[in-house]
Design an enzyme around this catalytic site. Structure first.
Site, PDB file in Angstrom:
ATOM      1  N   MET A 236     -19.794 -14.357  -3.019  1.00 43.80           N
ATOM      2  CA  MET A 236     -19.652 -13.225  -3.325  1.00 43.80           C
ATOM      3  C   MET A 236     -20.296 -12.253  -2.181  1.00 43.80           C
ATOM      4  O   MET A 236     -19.843 -11.289  -1.740  1.00 43.80           O
ATOM      5  CB  MET A 236     -20.379 -12.771  -4.517  1.00 43.80           C
ATOM      6  CG  MET A 236     -20.579 -11.452  -4.884  1.00 43.80           C
ATOM      7  SD  MET A 236     -21.508 -10.876  -6.471  1.00 43.80           S
ATOM      8  CE  MET A 236     -20.741 -11.510  -7.715  1.00 43.80           C
TER       9      MET A 236
ATOM     10  N   ARG B 257      11.899   1.399  -9.583  1.00 45.87           N
ATOM     11  CA  ARG B 257      10.826   1.896 -10.017  1.00 45.87           C
ATOM     12  C   ARG B 257      10.561   3.164 -10.532  1.00 45.87           C
ATOM     13  O   ARG B 257      10.502   3.338 -11.708  1.00 45.87           O
ATOM     14  CB  ARG B 257       9.743   1.745  -8.899  1.00 45.87           C
ATOM     15  CG  ARG B 257       9.397   0.012  -8.435  1.00 45.87           C
ATOM     16  CD  ARG B 257       8.139   0.177  -7.365  1.00 45.87           C
ATOM     17  NE  ARG B 257       7.932   1.179  -6.522  1.00 45.87           N
ATOM     18  CZ  ARG B 257       7.207   1.339  -5.536  1.00 45.87           C
ATOM     19  NH1 ARG B 257       6.369   0.403  -5.565  1.00 45.87           N
ATOM     20  NH2 ARG B 257       7.281   2.295  -4.408  1.00 45.87           N
TER      21      ARG B 257
ATOM     22  N   TYR C  90     -19.679 -23.286  -2.419  1.00 47.31           N
ATOM     23  CA  TYR C  90     -19.621 -23.747  -3.766  1.00 47.31           C
ATOM     24  C   TYR C  90     -18.228 -24.408  -3.924  1.00 47.31           C
ATOM     25  O   TYR C  90     -17.335 -24.513  -3.336  1.00 47.31           O
ATOM     26  CB  TYR C  90     -18.978 -22.368  -4.598  1.00 47.31           C
ATOM     27  CG  TYR C  90     -20.104 -21.344  -4.935  1.00 47.31           C
ATOM     28  CD1 TYR C  90     -21.134 -21.948  -5.822  1.00 47.31           C
ATOM     29  CD2 TYR C  90     -20.398 -20.340  -4.462  1.00 47.31           C
ATOM     30  CE1 TYR C  90     -22.433 -21.182  -6.007  1.00 47.31           C
ATOM     31  CE2 TYR C  90     -21.268 -19.409  -4.861  1.00 47.31           C
ATOM     32  CZ  TYR C  90     -22.180 -19.917  -5.481  1.00 47.31           C
ATOM     33  OH  TYR C  90     -23.190 -18.960  -5.896  1.00 47.31           O
TER      34      TYR C  90
ATOM     35  N   LYS D 251      -2.486   7.686   0.114  1.00 47.21           N
ATOM     36  CA  LYS D 251      -3.057   7.251  -1.202  1.00 47.21           C
ATOM     37  C   LYS D 251      -4.086   6.112  -1.168  1.00 47.21           C
ATOM     38  O   LYS D 251      -4.226   5.697  -0.197  1.00 47.21           O
ATOM     39  CB  LYS D 251      -1.741   6.651  -2.037  1.00 47.21           C
ATOM     40  CG  LYS D 251      -1.162   5.658  -1.229  1.00 47.21           C
ATOM     41  CD  LYS D 251       0.311   5.184  -1.890  1.00 47.21           C
ATOM     42  CE  LYS D 251       0.924   4.199  -1.060  1.00 47.21           C
ATOM     43  NZ  LYS D 251       2.320   4.235  -1.285  1.00 47.21           N
TER      44      LYS D 251
HETATM   45  C1  LIG Z   1       3.135   4.008  -0.206  1.00 53.70           C
HETATM   46  C2  LIG Z   1       4.437   4.732   0.004  1.00 53.70           C
HETATM   47  C3  LIG Z   1       4.807   4.890   1.269  1.00 53.70           C
HETATM   48  C4  LIG Z   1       4.381   4.276   2.631  1.00 53.70           C
HETATM   49  O1  LIG Z   1       4.674   2.956   2.773  1.00 53.70           O
HETATM   50  P1  LIG Z   1       4.212   2.176   4.168  1.00 53.70           P
HETATM   51  O2  LIG Z   1       4.982   0.912   3.817  1.00 53.70           O
HETATM   52  O3  LIG Z   1       2.689   2.038   3.812  1.00 53.70           O
HETATM   53  O4  LIG Z   1       4.437   2.770   5.277  1.00 53.70           O
HETATM   54  C5  LIG Z   1       5.868   5.785   1.534  1.00 53.70           C
HETATM   55  N1  LIG Z   1       6.658   6.411   0.386  1.00 53.70           N
HETATM   56  C6  LIG Z   1       6.146   5.992  -1.006  1.00 53.70           C
HETATM   57  C7  LIG Z   1       6.864   6.580  -2.394  1.00 53.70           C
HETATM   58  C8  LIG Z   1       4.912   5.218  -1.229  1.00 53.70           C
HETATM   59  O5  LIG Z   1       4.605   4.937  -2.461  1.00 53.70           O
END
Ligand SMILES: *Cc1c(COP(=O)(O)O)cnc(C)c1O
Length: 356
Positions: A288, A116, A240, A22
């Site tokens: 930046m 979640r 800055y 992802k």
């Molecule tokens: C992002 C995610 C993972 C991977 O998690 P890591 O901590 O990066 O290993 C696994 N399962 C789900 C459902 C996730 O959202």
């Protein structure tokens, strides 16, 4: 990535691996990851357009969509490309129930304590039964996600979440996917059919130890160079807000990297930086396009001297900790303007995906 994938496999021999890609493979580039992680059993992500891109690029193995479909129309794309959606709410159940296209392999998400996504464990049998009765459903796998796999002090423990799932799934014929990176590295007792490592594949620690202590290697190195050197007198300040002031004469270097490249703006003075392979510290506010470093430990440094912000020789987790965040956020934040250079044996990668 390939070495880290082997490390993930070694953590649970026999389990199949959903490599999590992802967020553009945690900022590493989705198609780079497709090659680097070509030996994974499947790839797992949330963005539908990126899954389409993986299929177009030749990925033929399974693809899991970890948030499932957002709209009924997503099902046409998913069924057409054999994507495997997670089903985590009643709205998605309704979408599947009225889908008239080809059948899909789905993953039923159970909420065992993360709160979640997912159905509560008491509903597992009911929802499983409904899915089994749908003509749009071919196979059903189960998954849950751990909240505290890196930390035995926090509740619910991964063990407890695992137990909540097992109590309800006895007698069901379904593969189960569980462990994220933290569970793979910290919960050797937990077993499942598929694991879902993410950050460890990129060489980041999921917590509870350094990446090196887990045998992980940095997949990403963020590097730049010095574009200016300044000689400060005692009392001179830099950048800055003038938040760093020299208490003695010192040389500082200006690095061509700033928050518009994805370097965290809130990294404070003292955050580690490598100049010509020598460890030094960030000074003052990150701007930046630039940041300042102390050249005291690198007296030979000059305009053009290479700088590593994190990666090879400087663990991203150390920079993240100094900046009050985690490696995940730094990886994902690499900005589009940063020039990518891909290293690795592309022929092996191509052989494994079946595509050049
Ligand atoms: C992002 C995610 C993972 C991977 O998690 P890591 O901590 O990066 O290993 C696994 N399962 C789900 C459902 C996730 O959202």
């Amino acid at each position: 990535m390939r070495a880290n994938l082997s490390r993930a496999r070694a953590a649970m021999p026999g389990a199949k691996v959903w490599a999590v890609v992802k967020a553009d493979a945690y900022g590493h580039g989705l198609l780079n990851a497709m090659r680097g992680l070509a030996f994974a059993d499947g790839l797992s992500l949330v963005e539908l357009d990126r899954a389409v891109q993986l299929r177009e690029a030749g990925w033929r193995k399974p693809l899991m969509m970890m948030e499932g479909m957002f709209d009924p129309a997503d099902l046409d794309t998913m069924a057409g490309l054999a994507l495997q959606p997670v089903v985590h709410n009643d709205e998605q159940l309704a979408m599947l129930a009225s889908f008239a296209g080809p059948a899909l392999d789905v993953h039923l998400k159970i909420n065992t304590g993360m709160n979640r996504l997912g159905f509560r464990p008491e509903r597992l049998h009911e929802v499983f039964g409904r899915l089994r009765g749908m003509r749009a459903v071919r196979t059903i796998a189960l998954l849950t996600h751990f909240a505290n796999a890196d930390n035995p002090q926090s509740a619910p423990s991964a063990e407890l979440q695992w137990q909540r799932l097992r109590e309800q799934c006895a007698g069901l014929d379904a593969e189960i996917s569980l462990s994220n990176s933290a569970a793979l590295l910290h919960q050797p007792a937990i077993r499942c059919d598929w694991v879902r490592p993410g950050v460890m594949l990129y060489g980041g620690s999921p917590g509870g130890g350094t990446a090196a202590s887990f045998g992980l290697r940095a997949a990403m190195t963020l590097q730049s160079r010095l574009i200016s050197v300044q000689a400060l007198q005692a009392g001179d300040s830099v950048g800055y807000g003038s938040v760093f002031t020299a208490d003695r004469p010192m040389r500082i270097g200006i690095v061509a990297c700033g928050y518009a490249d994805g370097y965290p703006r809130h990294a404070p003075t003292g955050t580690p930086v490598l100049v010509d392979g020598v460890r030094t510290r960030l000074l003052g506010r990150v701007s930046m396009d630039m940041l300042a470093v102390d050249l005291t430990p690198a007296p030979g440094a000059a305009v053009g001297t290479p700088v590593v912000l994190w990666g090879d020789g400087l663990p991203i987790d150390e920079v993240a900790e100094a900046a009050g965040t985690i490696s995940y956020e730094l990886m994902c934040a690499i900005a589009p303007r940063v020039r990518r250079e891909v290293r690795g044996d592309l022929s092996i990668m191509a052989a494994a995906t079946g595509h050049a």
